[in-house]
Write a protein that holds these residues in place. Structure first.
Motif, PDB file in Angstrom:
ATOM      1  N   VAL A 128       0.861  -1.181   0.000  1.00 53.99           N
ATOM      2  CA  VAL A 128       0.000   0.000   0.000  1.00 53.99           C
ATOM      3  C   VAL A 128       0.901   1.236   0.000  1.00 53.99           C
ATOM      4  N   ALA A 129       0.591   2.193  -0.849  1.00 55.90           N
ATOM      5  CA  ALA A 129       1.422   3.398  -0.893  1.00 55.90           C
ATOM      6  C   ALA A 129       0.580   4.587  -1.316  1.00 55.90           C
ATOM      7  N   ARG A 130       1.084   5.787  -1.038  1.00 58.66           N
ATOM      8  CA  ARG A 130       0.336   6.982  -1.410  1.00 58.66           C
ATOM      9  C   ARG A 130       1.143   7.823  -2.386  1.00 58.66           C
ATOM     10  N   GLU A 131       0.415   8.621  -3.153  1.00 62.58           N
ATOM     11  CA  GLU A 131       1.037   9.558  -4.081  1.00 62.58           C
ATOM     12  C   GLU A 131       0.525  10.970  -3.823  1.00 62.58           C
ATOM     13  N   PRO A 132       1.321  12.057  -3.994  1.00 60.05           N
ATOM     14  CA  PRO A 132       2.748  11.927  -4.248  1.00 60.05           C
ATOM     15  C   PRO A 132       3.444  11.377  -3.015  1.00 60.05           C
ATOM     16  N   GLY A 133       4.445  10.552  -3.242  1.00 55.83           N
ATOM     17  CA  GLY A 133       5.189   9.940  -2.155  1.00 55.83           C
ATOM     18  C   GLY A 133       5.519   8.503  -2.506  1.00 55.83           C
ATOM     19  N   GLY A 134       5.577   7.674  -1.487  1.00 60.61           N
ATOM     20  CA  GLY A 134       5.797   6.256  -1.724  1.00 60.61           C
ATOM     21  C   GLY A 134       7.255   5.845  -1.802  1.00 60.61           C
ATOM     22  N   THR A 135       8.150   6.838  -1.969  1.00 65.96           N
ATOM     23  CA  THR A 135       9.595   6.568  -1.961  1.00 65.96           C
ATOM     24  C   THR A 135      10.240   7.720  -1.170  1.00 65.96           C
ATOM     25  N   PRO A 136      11.476   7.577  -0.743  1.00 59.70           N
ATOM     26  CA  PRO A 136      12.106   8.698  -0.021  1.00 59.70           C
ATOM     27  C   PRO A 136      12.123   9.985  -0.845  1.00 59.70           C
ATOM     28  N   VAL A 137      12.499   9.891  -2.132  1.00 64.11           N
ATOM     29  CA  VAL A 137      12.529  11.128  -2.930  1.00 64.11           C
ATOM     30  C   VAL A 137      11.104  11.632  -3.164  1.00 64.11           C
ATOM     31  N   GLY A 138      10.155  10.714  -3.310  1.00 67.68           N
ATOM     32  CA  GLY A 138       8.749  11.105  -3.502  1.00 67.68           C
ATOM     33  C   GLY A 138       8.204  11.830  -2.279  1.00 67.68           C
ATOM     34  N   GLU A 139       8.583  11.352  -1.096  1.00 69.24           N
ATOM     35  CA  GLU A 139       8.114  12.020   0.128  1.00 69.24           C
ATOM     36  C   GLU A 139       8.743  13.409   0.258  1.00 69.24           C
ATOM     37  N   ALA A 140       9.995  13.540  -0.192  1.00 67.22           N
ATOM     38  CA  ALA A 140      10.638  14.866  -0.160  1.00 67.22           C
ATOM     39  C   ALA A 140       9.918  15.819  -1.118  1.00 67.22           C
ATOM     40  N   ILE A 141       9.583  15.312  -2.300  1.00 65.04           N
ATOM     41  CA  ILE A 141       8.842  16.138  -3.274  1.00 65.04           C
ATOM     42  C   ILE A 141       7.474  16.494  -2.718  1.00 65.04           C
ATOM     43  N   ARG A 142       6.827  15.523  -2.052  1.00 64.23           N
ATOM     44  CA  ARG A 142       5.500  15.778  -1.457  1.00 64.23           C
ATOM     45  C   ARG A 142       5.546  16.975  -0.509  1.00 64.23           C
ATOM     46  N   ARG A 143       6.618  17.042   0.279  1.00 62.90           N
ATOM     47  CA  ARG A 143       6.713  18.151   1.236  1.00 62.90           C
ATOM     48  C   ARG A 143       6.780  19.490   0.506  1.00 62.90           C
ATOM     49  N   VAL A 144       7.468  19.532  -0.629  1.00 63.16           N
ATOM     50  CA  VAL A 144       7.545  20.786  -1.396  1.00 63.16           C
ATOM     51  C   VAL A 144       6.187  21.119  -2.007  1.00 63.16           C
ATOM     52  N   VAL A 145       5.554  20.112  -2.602  1.00 65.62           N
ATOM     53  CA  VAL A 145       4.296  20.362  -3.337  1.00 65.62           C
ATOM     54  C   VAL A 145       3.149  20.710  -2.376  1.00 65.62           C
ATOM     55  N   LEU A 146       3.074  20.017  -1.235  1.00 58.36           N
ATOM     56  CA  LEU A 146       1.896  20.189  -0.376  1.00 58.36           C
ATOM     57  C   LEU A 146       2.135  21.069   0.843  1.00 58.36           C
ATOM     58  N   ASP A 147       3.336  20.979   1.426  1.00 57.64           N
ATOM     59  CA  ASP A 147       3.531  21.640   2.720  1.00 57.64           C
ATOM     60  C   ASP A 147       4.086  23.051   2.600  1.00 57.64           C
ATOM     61  N   ARG A 148       4.642  23.387   1.423  1.00 58.14           N
ATOM     62  CA  ARG A 148       5.273  24.704   1.300  1.00 58.14           C
ATOM     63  C   ARG A 148       4.279  25.724   0.748  1.00 58.14           C
ATOM     64  N   GLY A 149       3.315  26.086   1.601  1.00 53.37           N
ATOM     65  CA  GLY A 149       2.316  27.076   1.214  1.00 53.37           C
ATOM     66  C   GLY A 149       2.935  28.431   0.944  1.00 53.37           C
ATOM     67  N   ASP A 150       4.169  28.636   1.402  1.00 55.17           N
ATOM     68  CA  ASP A 150       4.851  29.924   1.181  1.00 55.17           C
ATOM     69  C   ASP A 150       5.395  30.035  -0.244  1.00 55.17           C
TER      70      ASP A 150
END
Ligand code: Z5A
Length: 224
Positions: A37-59
């Motif tokens: 079971v995995a989620r997108e964006p994410g699912g891999t270490p680099v994917g989780e890093a990208i997820r943080r940029v895409v979703l968490d960086r509201g700034d």
């Protein structure tokens, strides 16, 4: 070689994808089905890093094309490092979002040209396609209500109700165009929605989702 089964849960915010993914995973476990079971964006270490940029960086302000390519960058790693190996190992891969999200959010939501989005996506997936998309359908307001109302959430959720309405309509259109996509009403209780999903899986893949399940036993694993 590709022996496994690739199932994707899709839908707007609060439709219940994560809840249903957990319930399906428990069911697969009880059937003795090896699965991931995995989620997108994410699912891999680099994917989780990208997820943080895409979703968490509201700034960060980013053009829709930047958002698209970040998500596709995460997808390329997800397909290569998680989906392909698990399918080749004969597992069921259950993904919380995949490329219908890109068509719905970046295509219908952001207004990017769908044909170009599809071509770019093809490069990220290398042609790997889900066997089935289960698209949980719920009015946007109901989904937001479940998540505590408008205004909160990540960078994309904060786009608001009219953006999310385009996304929902996008999903409803996509389901008519994609033969492997099924629309599932998501307004019932979690148990009722789960029953609908199991019924579809048993109808579409009776050999896999019979009580007996796969002959190979395994344990579900969740990628990062
Ligand atoms: N995104 C994109 O733009 N393009 C792409 O290609 C991809 C993604 C792959 C991922 O966010 C974001 O990335 C997403 C699209 C974008 N947009 N945003 N924003 P995420 O993974 O953090 O969040 P999500 O995918 O939108 O999931 P979610 O909002 O958490 O919703 P959900 O997984 O569908 O629902 P849930 O977590 O299972 O349930 C939400 C709440 O409702 C929770 O309190 C549950 O207990 C409750 N719930 C669940 N089911 C029910 C039922 N049946 N009745 C009542 N209450 C329920």
């Amino acid at each position: 070689m590709r022996n496994g089964l690739f199932i994707v849960l899709e839908g707007v915010e609060g439709a219940g994808k994560s809840t249903q993914a957990s319930l399906l995973s428990a069911w697969f476990e009880s059937l003795g089905l090896p699965h991931t079971v995995a989620r997108e964006p994410g699912g891999t270490p680099v994917g989780e890093a990208i997820r943080r940029v895409v979703l968490d960086r509201g700034d960060l302000t980013m053009p829709p094309e930047t958002e698209l390519f970040l998500i596709l960058g995460a997808r390329a790693a997800f397909v290569r490092d998680v989906v392909r190996p698990a399918l080749e190992d004969g597992q069921v891969v259950l993904a919380d979002r995949f490329d219908l999200s890109t068509f719905a959010y970046q295509g219908y939501g952001r207004g990017l040209d769908l044909d170009r989005v599809r071509r770019a996506n093809e490069m990220a997936t290398g042609g790997v396609r889900p066997d089935l998309y289960l698209v949980l359908d719920l009015p946007v307001e109901a989904g937001l209500e479940r998540k505590g109302g408008v205004g909160g959430g990540d960078r994309i959720e904060r786009e608001g109700a009219s953006f999310l309405s385009r996304v929902r309509e996008g999903y409803r259109t996509l389901v008519k165009e994609v033969p492997t996509a099924r629309l599932v009403a998501a307004h019932g209780s979690p148990a009722e929605v789960q029953d609908s999903l199991r019924r579809i899986l048993q109808e579409d893949f009776p050999e896999t989702f019979s009580v007996k399940g796969f002959s190979k036993r395994g344990t579900g694993s969740r990628s990062p």
